[in-house]
Design an enzyme around this catalytic site. Structure first.
Site, short mmCIF file in Angstrom:
data_model
loop_
_atom_site.label_atom_id
_atom_site.label_comp_id
_atom_site.label_asym_id
_atom_site.label_seq_id
_atom_site.Cartn_x
_atom_site.Cartn_y
_atom_site.Cartn_z
N GLU A 47 43.30 101.38 -10.93
CA GLU A 47 42.00 100.77 -10.62
C GLU A 47 40.93 101.84 -10.45
OE1 GLU A 47 40.50 97.39 -7.49
OE2 GLU A 47 41.59 99.07 -6.63
N LYS A 129 36.56 92.54 -11.43
CA LYS A 129 37.21 92.00 -10.23
C LYS A 129 36.35 90.89 -9.64
CE LYS A 129 39.39 93.66 -5.95
NZ LYS A 129 39.64 94.86 -5.11
N CYS A 163 44.18 95.24 -7.69
CA CYS A 163 44.37 95.38 -6.26
C CYS A 163 44.59 94.04 -5.56
CB CYS A 163 43.15 96.12 -5.70
SG CYS A 163 43.38 96.90 -4.10
#
Length: 334
Positions: A47, A129, A163
């Protein structure tokens, strides 16, 4: 689409060259070359690997953290820029698929982004995200339903999340509903707040990653970032901040659709690449036991409402007459 039954994958555990976009892309390309030479068809990076995760917003006040923001913006990656095309060109040169986490700059905003590039150097998709986590919300904007995507490719059906998207049950189910076979679960590293909470520890989040594999009956590649000593020297200027962020934090893993661990982990302070040979027939066998969006579901009891529409702040398309009339009627009814 028919898919090859088996191939090799590569998962990165490494630190970027912090806040240096060009040098970090150089490092990506070196790892792509190494993975390709060892027979990997796909390599997955952590990430926000380019140009690094913004640890500074976890270590002090927003006013203190702002000293790093101008450079962080400058070093973020713009899609279709010359630096971005270097990744595409390297993917084509080394004949390898690439899933890379990066900080995307779009005009005045930053996003936590991932790209999927095929072995011909063509970008199949980019995503953002959906909901940045805690301190990340002071740095990044949000994605939308169009960022929950699974894509057909020569490797099968491939998807990705970042995540703590992996602890959101409805987000995961939206991905499962698209019959994912290979999933990239990208993480920034696990050396932050180790003495504060177990919630962001490597052990807990590896359990989350492994659960994704079993719930979704898919292979999961979990690249993981690391914190290098130079980042500690740059960001940790007090005893308190040095207690909050440590060097290391690598917890890269590869899991099969039955939850089995397919590669021997590296030490948490060791950079390198994990490899595994995967067989997509294992997905079929796992689905025989439990398909959460098929025979093992109860849609009469629980169902997901999934809006996959893109909802960007500015729409370039002009309203046609019917849309304009509908908008007027909606406003009048309020």
């Amino acid at each position: 689409m028919s898919s090859p039954p088996s191939y090799r994958v590569a998962v990165v555990q490494a630190a970027p060259v912090f806040m240096d976009r060009s040098a970090t892309i150089d490092k990506c390309i070196q790892m792509m070359a190494e993975a390709s030479a060892k027979g990997a068809r796909l390599i997955a990076f952590p990430e926000n690997f380019i140009p690094g995760y913004p640890w500074f917003f976890w270590l002090g006040s927003p006013a203190w953290a702002m000293q790093y923001m101008v450079k962080y913006h400058e070093q973020a990656l713009v899609i279709d820029s010359a630096d971005y095309r270097r990744l595409e060109q390297a993917a084509a040169e080394f004949k390898i698929f690439v899933s890379a986490g990066f900080t995307e700059k779009s005009n005045g905003s930053l996003y936590m982004a991932q790209t999927l590039i095929d072995d011909q150097g063509q970008t199949l998709a980019t995503r953002r995200k959906l909901k940045p986590t805690v301190a990340e919300r002071m740095v990044f904007g949000e994605g939308d339903g169009s960022d929950l995507q699974v894509h057909d490719s020569d490797l099968g059906r491939v998807g990705a999340l970042c995540c703590w998207e992996h602890i959101q049950p409805l987000t995961k189910f939206a991905m499962y509903s698209q019959h994912e076979q290979l999933h990239v679960a990208a993480w920034p590293g696990f050396s932050l707040y180790n003495q504060v909470t177990q919630a962001i520890s490597g052990d807990v989040n590896n359990a989350v990653t492994r659960t994704y594999a079993v719930e979704g009956q898919c292979f999961v590649l979990a690249p993981c970032g690391m914190v290098s000593d130079d980042v500690i020297d740059l960001l940790c200027q007090t005893d308190e901040s040095r207690s909050l962020l440590k060097a290391g934090g690598g917890y890269a893993r590869i899991y099969g659709p039955d939850g089995s661990q397919l590669a021997t982990p590296l030490a948490t302070d060791e950079e390198g690449i994990l490899y595994a040979d995967i067989d997509l027939d294992a997905v079929t066998l796992a689905k025989v036991a439990a398909d959460p969006v098929g025979h093992y579901s109860r849609s009469d009891v629980t169902r997901l409402l999934f809006n996959s529409e893109a909802r960007r702040p500015v729409a370039d398309a002009a309203l046609d007459d019917a849309d304009a009339l509908a908008l007027v009627e909606e406003l009048q009814s309020r």
